[in-house]
Design an enzyme around this catalytic site. Structure first.
Site, mmCIF file in Angstrom:
data_model
loop_
_atom_site.group_PDB
_atom_site.id
_atom_site.type_symbol
_atom_site.label_atom_id
_atom_site.label_comp_id
_atom_site.label_asym_id
_atom_site.label_seq_id
_atom_site.Cartn_x
_atom_site.Cartn_y
_atom_site.Cartn_z
ATOM 1 N N LYS A 257 0.841 -1.208 0.000
ATOM 2 C CA LYS A 257 0.000 0.000 0.000
ATOM 3 C C LYS A 257 0.874 1.254 0.000
ATOM 4 O O LYS A 257 0.611 2.209 -0.735
ATOM 5 C CB LYS A 257 -0.939 -0.011 1.218
ATOM 6 C CG LYS A 257 -2.100 -1.003 1.060
ATOM 7 C CD LYS A 257 -2.861 -1.278 2.344
ATOM 8 C CE LYS A 257 -3.911 -2.376 2.101
ATOM 9 N NZ LYS A 257 -4.630 -2.822 3.290
ATOM 10 N N GLN B 147 -5.020 -1.627 9.524
ATOM 11 C CA GLN B 147 -4.899 -2.939 8.881
ATOM 12 C C GLN B 147 -5.525 -4.022 9.760
ATOM 13 O O GLN B 147 -5.239 -4.116 10.954
ATOM 14 C CB GLN B 147 -3.414 -3.240 8.608
ATOM 15 C CG GLN B 147 -3.172 -4.516 7.840
ATOM 16 C CD GLN B 147 -3.717 -4.478 6.406
ATOM 17 O OE1 GLN B 147 -3.789 -3.427 5.778
ATOM 18 N NE2 GLN B 147 -4.123 -5.628 5.900
ATOM 19 N N ASP C 145 -11.255 2.963 3.876
ATOM 20 C CA ASP C 145 -11.592 1.536 3.785
ATOM 21 C C ASP C 145 -13.110 1.344 3.685
ATOM 22 O O ASP C 145 -13.583 0.278 3.295
ATOM 23 C CB ASP C 145 -11.122 0.814 5.063
ATOM 24 C CG ASP C 145 -9.915 -0.073 4.822
ATOM 25 O OD1 ASP C 145 -9.733 -0.522 3.675
ATOM 26 O OD2 ASP C 145 -9.177 -0.311 5.791
HETATM 27 N N1 GUN Z 1 -7.138 -6.882 5.762
HETATM 28 C C1 GUN Z 1 -7.454 -7.601 4.656
HETATM 29 N N2 GUN Z 1 -8.053 -6.807 3.738
HETATM 30 C C2 GUN Z 1 -8.117 -5.569 4.281
HETATM 31 C C3 GUN Z 1 -8.626 -4.335 3.815
HETATM 32 O O1 GUN Z 1 -9.158 -4.208 2.706
HETATM 33 N N3 GUN Z 1 -8.497 -3.284 4.678
HETATM 34 C C4 GUN Z 1 -7.923 -3.408 5.905
HETATM 35 N N4 GUN Z 1 -7.865 -2.318 6.664
HETATM 36 N N5 GUN Z 1 -7.452 -4.546 6.357
HETATM 37 C C5 GUN Z 1 -7.540 -5.618 5.548
#
Ligand code: GUN
Length: 293
Positions: free
Chosen positions: A53, A97, A120
């Site tokens: 990311k 996350q 998100d």
């Molecule tokens: N863990 C797995 N996929 C995601 C996501 O799309 N966002 C976040 N914050 N954590 C994740």
């Protein structure tokens, strides 16, 4: 029949190139979009996702920062960091996350993120807005799936769509987004009895369970679009989705590979949501400036 391969890397690159020029335009107005990622613990997959990311932000000229915490960090420390980021003018998007360690309350942490920075789309107010079809920040993975279906001109309106998986991150929002486009949506789970009775009549199948080999060729209608959100590490170290790609691609009309399908799109949609949040900030500042002139 051999399915068309839905190339998430190529679509991502096309979309990111357009975003790069929007970031440059914002730069001319003195604003650099910024994403803050909060990472708690040492989960290996999360470390990789977070690194990717950050790299993606850099690649289109966005600012990113990662706030790392030890696995046993108390919840209130994390909540304080989120409060700081909510008030930080350089930050337009905040992502915590997942998964979080067990001692931390998921719902409390996600509710602490300002809905305006919730890139998100996991804050309850954004989830609610998604239900009514008015979400500003649709969750990234299902948004990426929709973008792929649209890019490859897969018809959605009136089709039978089956979503396998009912997670808050993928399954539920995926179903809502397909429903908003007038698909007839069935949500199955890993425990659905006779899964194939649902998938065999589906024009679109999205699998997001996390079980390699779950979706086999006999479960798929000729010509259907098959989207694989699964990400499973096999005993030989290889990465595989939920779908038996080799066999299913002989009957499907279109199919996403793993890796190189949905994965890159998730990050691209995170960039899109962060850019959208930053553009809103710039617009609000411009309106305030005009009002005070
Ligand atoms: N863990 C797995 N996929 C995601 C996501 O799309 N966002 C976040 N914050 N954590 C994740």
């Amino acid at each position: 029949m051999s399915a068309k391969i839905i190339d998430g890397r190529a679509v991502s690159e096309t979309m990111r190139a357009k975003m790069r020029s929007r970031v440059e335009s914002l730069g001319l107005r003195g604003l650099t979009p910024g994403l803050a990622v909060v990472l708690i613990g040492e989960d290996a997959a999360s470390q990789i996702y977070v690194r990717n990311k950050a790299k993606a932000c850099e690649s289109i000229g966005m600012h990113s920062e990662v706030h790392r915490f030890e696995h046993d960090t108390p919840e209130d420390i994390v909540l304080r960091k989120i409060a700081d980021l909510n008030g930080d003018a350089r930050i337009h998007g905040i992502l915590v996350q997942l998964p979080l360690p067990d001692h931390i309350d998921n719902a409390k942490v996600l509710a602490a993120i300002s809905p305006d920075k919730d890139v998100d789309g996991f804050h309850q107010s954004n989830v609610g807005a998604l239900v009514t079809g008015q979400s500003d920040f649709p969750p990234c993975t299902p948004q990426g799936v929709m973008a792929l279906l649209d890019y490859y001109e897969v018809p959605i309106e009136g089709c039978n769509a089956v979503v396998i998986g009912r997670s808050n991150i993928v399954g539920k929002p995926m179903a809502l987004m397909l429903l908003a486009r007038s698909a007839t949506v069935t949500i199955c789970t890993s425990r659905t009895r006779d899964l194939s009775q649902f998938t065999q009549i589906a024009d679109i199948v999205v699998s997001a369970v996390g079980r390699a080999g779950l979706v086999t060729a006999d479960m798929i209608k000729n010509g259907a679009a098959v989207v694989d959100v699964g990400m499973n590490r096999l005993s030989n170290g290889k990465l595989a989705g939920d779908v038996d790609f080799e066999q299913v691609s002989k009957v499907a009309g279109a199919i996403t590979p793993v890796p190189g399908g949905v994965g890159p799109m998730t990050i691209t949609m995170l960039l899109a949501n962060t850019l959208k949040a930053a553009e809103r900030t710039a617009e609000a500042a411009a309106v305030a400036k005009r009002a005070s002139a």
